[in-house]
Every structure is written in structure tokens, then in C-alpha cells.
Design a protein around this motif. Structure first.
Motif, PDB file in Angstrom:
ATOM      1  N   GLU A 112      -8.955   3.567   4.105  1.00 40.93           N
ATOM      2  CA  GLU A 112      -7.932   2.540   3.871  1.00 40.93           C
ATOM      3  C   GLU A 112      -8.213   1.761   2.587  1.00 40.93           C
ATOM      4  N   LYS A 113      -9.480   1.427   2.357  1.00 45.82           N
ATOM      5  CA  LYS A 113      -9.830   0.586   1.206  1.00 45.82           C
ATOM      6  C   LYS A 113      -9.892   1.359  -0.112  1.00 45.82           C
ATOM      7  N   THR A 114     -10.318   2.632  -0.055  1.00 42.01           N
ATOM      8  CA  THR A 114     -10.529   3.397  -1.293  1.00 42.01           C
ATOM      9  C   THR A 114      -9.527   4.522  -1.505  1.00 42.01           C
ATOM     10  N   GLY A 115      -8.881   4.953  -0.433  1.00 41.90           N
ATOM     11  CA  GLY A 115      -7.980   6.095  -0.552  1.00 41.90           C
ATOM     12  C   GLY A 115      -8.714   7.427  -0.505  1.00 41.90           C
ATOM     13  N   GLU A 116     -10.028   7.372  -0.316  1.00 41.58           N
ATOM     14  CA  GLU A 116     -10.843   8.580  -0.260  1.00 41.58           C
ATOM     15  C   GLU A 116     -11.233   8.876   1.180  1.00 41.58           C
ATOM     16  N   LYS A 117     -11.036  10.121   1.604  1.00 39.99           N
ATOM     17  CA  LYS A 117     -11.439  10.534   2.951  1.00 39.99           C
ATOM     18  C   LYS A 117     -12.921  10.915   2.893  1.00 39.99           C
ATOM     19  N   VAL A 118     -13.725  10.330   3.771  1.00 36.82           N
ATOM     20  CA  VAL A 118     -15.157  10.618   3.813  1.00 36.82           C
ATOM     21  C   VAL A 118     -15.577  10.941   5.234  1.00 36.82           C
TER      22      VAL A 118
END
Length: 159
Positions: A112-118
Motif C-alpha cells: 500500500e505504501k510503496t506500490g511494490e509487492k514483497v
């Protein structure tokens, strides 16, 4: 054996040892020691060509040179990794309610905060403690019990 043959043999052995020594030293590590520790990125063509020259002369030293440069990360161009690093001074603190501290919630919040799926269980994921400058795998920062509790993944006994 004559002195002439003995001298030629000694020169051949010295040349072979010198070639092996030069060939086993990885060019990236020698030329760019500050690149050690990189995990990913674009390959530096100059280092790759220099390592490949080792393959032309002797196969084993060339393979060792590539292995050392890839293993240390010295073969990658600086700043070309496909990852992001956070400036902790500009980091946003996210508070979670008691009982929300699980892998799915943390992964969702990061996305949600970075737009990156981890994935916290991803071995390529690097993290660091606030008092350290070294980026390490999550399983190196947490003990086995903490890592298993957070990610749901049990570590192998021998690490």
C-alpha cells in the motif's frame, strides 16, 4: 636431465603458476572492491570481458573469476540494481494494533505504501536494523523462532 631442460621446465612451471594466479583473481574484485556486496544489477561489460579472457587462456581460472565476481557482486554496475532502498530519516512509521503483526499484514502495508509487492520469506529481501548500515536477509536479522513466527516458514537446521 640437462641444465637446459631443467631451466626450461622451471620456467614453464613458473609461467603456469603465474598464469593461474593471474587467472584466479577476479577482475571485478580487484578493479572495483567497493562493489562487493551488490546483489543484482546490470553486468559491467568491461569486467565480463576481462573475466572471459581468463576463459581463453585456462578454463578453470576463468570460471573461478566469474564465480568470484558474481558471488561478491563486483561484476554488477553500481546503481543498476532493480531494488529500492529507504532513507530511514524520511520513512513513515506505521503503527499496527496488537495481534496484527503477521507477514500478510506487513506485506500488504508495504504494498500500500510503496506500490511494490514483497514477500517476507523471499531470500532476496534485504533489511537492516536501525543501528546497522549492513543490509542482510531477514533470516539473518531475526532468530529462527522469530522468522518462523513472522513468515510461517521454518528455517533448515544447518545454516
Amino acid at each position: 636431465m640437462t641444465d637446459r631442460l631443467r631451466g626450461a621446465r622451471r620456467a614453464g612451471i613458473v609461467a603456469a603458476m603465474a598464469g593461474t594466479l593471474i587467472g584466479t583473481t577476479a577482475c571485478g574484485v580487484i578493479l572495483y572492491p567497493e562493489r562487493k556486496g551488490q546483489v543484482d544489477g546490470r553486468i559491467d561489460p568491461a569486467v565480463a570481458v576481462l573475466d572471459a579472457v581468463g576463459l581463453l587462456f585456462f578454463i578453470v581460472p576463468g570460471v573461478i573469476a566469474f564465480a568470484v565476481d558474481f558471488g561478491t557482486g563486483a561484476i554488477y554496475l553500481p546503481g543498476s540494481a532493480n531494488n529500492t532502498t529507504l532513507d530511514l530519516n524520511e520513512a513513515e512509521l506505521v503503527k499496527l494494533k496488537k495481534g496484527e503483526l503477521d507477514a500478510a499484514t506487513i506485506e500488504r502495508m508495504i504494498e500500500e505504501k510503496t506500490g511494490e509487492k514483497v514477500s517476507l520469506a523471499d531470500p532476496a529481501l534485504r533489511t537492516r536494523t536501525p543501528d546497522s548500515q549492513a543490509w542482510l536477509p531477514l533470516d539473518a536479522v531475526l532468530n529462527d523462532t522469530q522468522f518462523a513466527a513472522l513468515t510461517g516458514v521454518r528455517q533448515q537446521a544447518a545454516r
